[in-house]
Design a protein around this motif. Structure first.
Motif, PDB file in Angstrom:
ATOM      1  N   LEU A  54     -15.082   6.876  18.583  1.00 28.41           N
ATOM      2  CA  LEU A  54     -14.545   5.528  18.397  1.00 28.41           C
ATOM      3  C   LEU A  54     -13.207   5.509  17.671  1.00 28.41           C
ATOM      4  N   THR A  55     -12.275   6.288  18.132  1.00 28.84           N
ATOM      5  CA  THR A  55     -10.971   6.422  17.480  1.00 28.84           C
ATOM      6  C   THR A  55     -10.267   5.087  17.311  1.00 28.84           C
ATOM      7  N   GLU A  56     -10.218   4.289  18.357  1.00 28.30           N
ATOM      8  CA  GLU A  56      -9.503   3.010  18.267  1.00 28.30           C
ATOM      9  C   GLU A  56     -10.131   2.100  17.209  1.00 28.30           C
ATOM     10  N   GLU A  57     -11.436   2.016  17.199  1.00 34.70           N
ATOM     11  CA  GLU A  57     -12.115   1.179  16.220  1.00 34.70           C
ATOM     12  C   GLU A  57     -11.888   1.697  14.791  1.00 34.70           C
ATOM     13  N   LYS A  58     -11.889   3.019  14.640  1.00 35.84           N
ATOM     14  CA  LYS A  58     -11.657   3.593  13.313  1.00 35.84           C
ATOM     15  C   LYS A  58     -10.267   3.227  12.814  1.00 35.84           C
ATOM     16  N   ARG A  59      -9.288   3.307  13.682  1.00 40.49           N
ATOM     17  CA  ARG A  59      -7.908   3.017  13.278  1.00 40.49           C
ATOM     18  C   ARG A  59      -7.702   1.544  12.938  1.00 40.49           C
ATOM     19  N   GLU A  60      -8.549   0.673  13.388  1.00 42.44           N
ATOM     20  CA  GLU A  60      -8.440  -0.751  13.060  1.00 42.44           C
ATOM     21  C   GLU A  60      -8.900  -1.042  11.637  1.00 42.44           C
ATOM     22  N   HIS A  61      -9.648  -0.137  11.026  1.00 40.74           N
ATOM     23  CA  HIS A  61     -10.149  -0.363   9.676  1.00 40.74           C
ATOM     24  C   HIS A  61      -9.033  -0.369   8.626  1.00 40.74           C
ATOM     25  N   VAL A  62      -8.075   0.526   8.773  1.00 34.12           N
ATOM     26  CA  VAL A  62      -7.036   0.665   7.746  1.00 34.12           C
ATOM     27  C   VAL A  62      -6.190  -0.604   7.615  1.00 34.12           C
ATOM     28  N   PRO A  63      -5.670  -1.192   8.694  1.00 35.10           N
ATOM     29  CA  PRO A  63      -4.934  -2.455   8.551  1.00 35.10           C
ATOM     30  C   PRO A  63      -5.824  -3.585   8.007  1.00 35.10           C
ATOM     31  N   TRP A  64      -7.109  -3.542   8.346  1.00 36.12           N
ATOM     32  CA  TRP A  64      -8.022  -4.564   7.816  1.00 36.12           C
ATOM     33  C   TRP A  64      -8.053  -4.499   6.300  1.00 36.12           C
ATOM     34  N   TYR A  65      -8.154  -3.289   5.751  1.00 39.08           N
ATOM     35  CA  TYR A  65      -8.161  -3.130   4.294  1.00 39.08           C
ATOM     36  C   TYR A  65      -6.838  -3.568   3.679  1.00 39.08           C
ATOM     37  N   LYS A  66      -5.735  -3.262   4.327  1.00 41.78           N
ATOM     38  CA  LYS A  66      -4.434  -3.699   3.810  1.00 41.78           C
ATOM     39  C   LYS A  66      -4.411  -5.221   3.705  1.00 41.78           C
ATOM     40  N   ASN A  67      -4.833  -5.890   4.752  1.00 43.48           N
ATOM     41  CA  ASN A  67      -4.871  -7.353   4.732  1.00 43.48           C
ATOM     42  C   ASN A  67      -5.830  -7.868   3.668  1.00 43.48           C
ATOM     43  N   TYR A  68      -6.948  -7.210   3.511  1.00 38.66           N
ATOM     44  CA  TYR A  68      -7.927  -7.609   2.506  1.00 38.66           C
ATOM     45  C   TYR A  68      -7.323  -7.520   1.101  1.00 38.66           C
ATOM     46  N   PHE A  69      -6.744  -6.374   0.773  1.00 40.56           N
ATOM     47  CA  PHE A  69      -6.166  -6.198  -0.567  1.00 40.56           C
ATOM     48  C   PHE A  69      -5.029  -7.186  -0.813  1.00 40.56           C
ATOM     49  N   GLN A  70      -4.207  -7.416   0.179  1.00 37.43           N
ATOM     50  CA  GLN A  70      -3.116  -8.364  -0.003  1.00 37.43           C
ATOM     51  C   GLN A  70      -3.648  -9.794  -0.137  1.00 37.43           C
ATOM     52  N   GLY A  71      -4.739 -10.091   0.522  1.00 30.20           N
ATOM     53  CA  GLY A  71      -5.358 -11.403   0.385  1.00 30.20           C
ATOM     54  C   GLY A  71      -5.959 -11.623  -0.986  1.00 30.20           C
ATOM     55  N   LYS A  72      -6.293 -10.544  -1.668  1.00 32.64           N
ATOM     56  CA  LYS A  72      -6.861 -10.598  -3.022  1.00 32.64           C
ATOM     57  C   LYS A  72      -5.808 -10.293  -4.080  1.00 32.64           C
ATOM     58  N   GLU A  74      -3.872 -11.972  -6.164  1.00 37.75           N
ATOM     59  CA  GLU A  74      -3.943 -12.582  -7.503  1.00 37.75           C
ATOM     60  C   GLU A  74      -5.039 -11.940  -8.347  1.00 37.75           C
ATOM     61  N   THR A  75      -6.181 -11.714  -7.765  1.00 35.94           N
ATOM     62  CA  THR A  75      -7.286 -11.079  -8.498  1.00 35.94           C
ATOM     63  C   THR A  75      -6.913  -9.657  -8.884  1.00 35.94           C
ATOM     64  N   LEU A  76      -6.309  -8.923  -7.971  1.00 36.34           N
ATOM     65  CA  LEU A  76      -5.916  -7.548  -8.258  1.00 36.34           C
ATOM     66  C   LEU A  76      -4.852  -7.488  -9.347  1.00 36.34           C
ATOM     67  N   LYS A  77      -3.926  -8.432  -9.339  1.00 37.73           N
ATOM     68  CA  LYS A  77      -2.898  -8.470 -10.388  1.00 37.73           C
ATOM     69  C   LYS A  77      -3.545  -8.683 -11.753  1.00 37.73           C
ATOM     70  N   ASP A  78      -4.563  -9.539 -11.805  1.00 36.69           N
ATOM     71  CA  ASP A  78      -5.253  -9.788 -13.072  1.00 36.69           C
ATOM     72  C   ASP A  78      -5.932  -8.529 -13.597  1.00 36.69           C
ATOM     73  N   PHE A  79      -6.542  -7.756 -12.708  1.00 40.94           N
ATOM     74  CA  PHE A  79      -7.286  -6.570 -13.127  1.00 40.94           C
ATOM     75  C   PHE A  79      -6.425  -5.330 -13.267  1.00 40.94           C
ATOM     76  N   ASP A  88       4.975  -4.263  -5.310  1.00 32.88           N
ATOM     77  CA  ASP A  88       5.565  -4.340  -3.968  1.00 32.88           C
ATOM     78  C   ASP A  88       4.489  -4.524  -2.902  1.00 32.88           C
ATOM     79  N   PHE A  89       3.406  -3.795  -3.033  1.00 32.08           N
ATOM     80  CA  PHE A  89       2.325  -3.861  -2.054  1.00 32.08           C
ATOM     81  C   PHE A  89       1.696  -5.252  -2.011  1.00 32.08           C
ATOM     82  N   LEU A  90       1.564  -5.881  -3.163  1.00 29.81           N
ATOM     83  CA  LEU A  90       0.900  -7.178  -3.246  1.00 29.81           C
ATOM     84  C   LEU A  90       1.857  -8.354  -3.126  1.00 29.81           C
ATOM     85  N   SER A  91       3.151  -8.063  -2.948  1.00 30.87           N
ATOM     86  CA  SER A  91       4.139  -9.138  -2.926  1.00 30.87           C
ATOM     87  C   SER A  91       3.942 -10.075  -1.745  1.00 30.87           C
TER      88      SER A  91
END
Length: 104
Positions: A54-72, A74-79, A88-91
């Motif tokens: 499932l190479t294609e599906e596996k490769r879709e996970h990494v951008p999902w995490y990037k979007n997740y962390f960027q969506g969080k 404010e919380t990540l900045k607090d912690f 820069d990553f969270l900008s």
């Protein structure tokens, strides 16, 4: 899953090189170079590389995490604080790129 569907997916996977199945370091370029997010993502890619299918599906996970962390952001900045690469990553500018890339 129907047998013909399984056969099709197996044939598709055979066309993917070994390196694409197991090496994900190139997908971590947009993440911070150090710190807890980087450590977590390195573990994610190690886990993904363990699955030979499932190479294609596996490769879709990494951008999902990037979007997740960027969506969080404010919380990540607090912690984690807001310094250097993490800032820069969270900008918001980086988040705009995230949204634009999803719409392409």
């Amino acid at each position: 899953m129907h047998v013909s569907e399984q056969t099709r997916r197996i044939d598709e996977e055979k066309a993917v090189s070994f390196a694409e199945h197991v090496f994900f370091d190139d997908m971590l370029e947009d993440f911070p170079k150090s710190g807890p997010i980087r450590n977590y993502m390195e573990q994610v890619t190690v886990g993904l590389s363990q699955n030979p299918h499932l190479t294609e599906e596996k490769r879709e996970h990494v951008p999902w995490y990037k979007n997740y962390f960027q969506g969080k952001a404010e919380t990540l900045k607090d912690f984690l604080g807001e310094t250097g690469e993490l800032k820069d990553f969270l900008s918001k500018e980086n988040s705009k790129q995230k949204i634009e890339s999803l719409s392409d």
